[in-house]
Scaffold this active site. Structure first.
Site, mmCIF file in Angstrom:
data_model
loop_
_atom_site.group_PDB
_atom_site.id
_atom_site.type_symbol
_atom_site.label_atom_id
_atom_site.label_comp_id
_atom_site.label_asym_id
_atom_site.label_seq_id
_atom_site.Cartn_x
_atom_site.Cartn_y
_atom_site.Cartn_z
ATOM 1 N N HIS A 53 -1.950 6.710 3.789
ATOM 2 C CA HIS A 53 -0.514 6.643 4.068
ATOM 3 C C HIS A 53 0.171 7.853 3.440
ATOM 4 C CE1 HIS A 53 -1.205 2.824 5.732
ATOM 5 N NE2 HIS A 53 -0.575 2.041 4.889
ATOM 6 N N CYS A 62 0.815 -1.220 0.000
ATOM 7 C CA CYS A 62 0.000 0.000 0.000
ATOM 8 C C CYS A 62 0.846 1.268 0.000
ATOM 9 C CB CYS A 62 -0.954 -0.007 1.197
ATOM 10 S SG CYS A 62 -0.224 -0.503 2.764
#
Length: 350
Positions: free
Chosen positions: A242, A150
């Site tokens: 993120h 990710c």
């Protein structure tokens, strides 16, 4: 094009990434879910009972009533989306590929295997040609492809846009959301009022995967990009999104303005630009001094765009900037879905 319906099974459907896949598949124009699989404690129960639904959007009624099946080949499906943990995926996914299923995996187990494509369709769709080599080597009638970690997603798209200027090396510092750890995830007493400066295995992935994604496919193998990456990863108390701080050395010393123009102008290759999960602008550039922020920017492009900001000269390298990705959409479920669409395009089925 796009009206044919393909039968899809979701492996590991009760977990966080599996739930996002169910949500994203709810109104997908190409795919119809025919099977949801889970662990032994979930098998034989309605998905609505077996799954602790964690998304703010409601569980689709069709999913709630589906009976969870064992994670074994046997159901009639054209392709499989795998949200399995890596240790289970390592054993199970090859069985599905050998049984004739096209497997788009979110797991890390086979990302770096030499005959398994590690793909972001708006970065390296040509790497799907590895599937022919894979079938030849392994004797599979199906195939297996993977999407990256990710956090890697936030890094690769901006670097891809800067590759014409000669990316040489980069230092990467991640601030990774809680959802990246899955459910139940990080204990509250460890993360509240705190930052955890270690996430097992993440730094290695962030240092290796971009080189494969940005590499060149030749003679049935990927020659990794010649760039050096140094990563430090941290878990922070945000829910989704993120954030990565990058310092990048380029062969050509371009200005921040030129870099922003290059990133904002980056477009997906023509062969994948019309896929359902593709977004017209994969990189969204913000010029405000305090953006991107996870809460404000993670849903750009429906969660499929990477948002870049704070592009500045770097006193050590060439440029420094911040990049944000929605880790459970662009970095996980949406990435696997995008890959499945691209693989069908590669196979000439759409």
């Amino acid at each position: 094009m796009g009206r044919k319906r393909f039968r899809v099974a979701v492996l590991g459907a009760t977990g966080m990434v599996g739930q996002w896949l169910v949500h994203l598949l709810d109104r997908h124009p190409w795919f119809q879910v025919v099977a949801l699989t889970g662990s032994d404690r979930s098998v034989g129960r309605p998905y609505g009972e077996a799954c602790r639904w964690l998304l703010s959007a409601p569980m689709p009624p069709w999913a709630a009533s589906m009976i969870v099946q064992p994670t074994e080949p046997g159901f009639e499906a054209d392709l499989v989306l795998s949200a399995l943990p890596s240790e289970i995926a390592r054993e199970v996914e090859p069985r599905f590929a050998a049984a004739g299923y096209l497997v788009a995996s979110n797991a890390s187990a086979y990302r770096m295997a030499s005959d398994v494509p590690l793909v972001m369709p708006d970065v390296n769709p040509d790497h799907l040609d590895l599937l022919s080599r894979q079938r030849e080597i392994r004797g599979w009638s199906g195939a297996l492809l993977t999407n990256p970690n990710c956090t890697t997603t936030a890094v690769v798209l901006p670097l891809k846009a800067l590759m014409p200027y000669g990316v040489r090396r980069a230092h990467l510092v991640s601030l990774q959301a809680l959802s990246g750890a899955g459910y139940p995830g990080v204990p509250a007493l460890e993360i509240v009022d705190n930052i955890l400066p270690y996430i097992a295995g993440e730094e290695e992935k962030l240092e290796r995967e971009p080189r494969k994604l940005l590499g060149r496919l030749a003679n049935g193998a990927v020659r990794e990009a010649d760039l050096a990456l140094s990563a430090q990863t941290n878990r922070v108390p945000t829910l989704d999104g993120h954030l990565v701080c990058l310092s990048v050395e380029l062969a050509e010393r371009i200005s921040p303005e030129a870099a922003m123009r290059a990133m904002a102008a980056y477009r997906p290759p023509e062969e994948v630009a019309d896929l359902p999960s593709a977004v017209p602008q994969p990189i969204v550039v913000r010029t405000e001094p305090d953006r991107p922020q996870p809460r404000l920017d993670r849903m750009a492009g429906g969660g499929m765009s990477v948002v870049v900001g704070r592009v500045q000269p770097c006193p050590v390298f060439t440029l420094k900037f911040v990049a944000l990705t929605h880790n459970t959409i662009r970095g996980a479920a949406g990435a696997a879905l995008f890959n499945a669409e691209a693989a069908l395009r590669w196979a000439g089925r759409v």
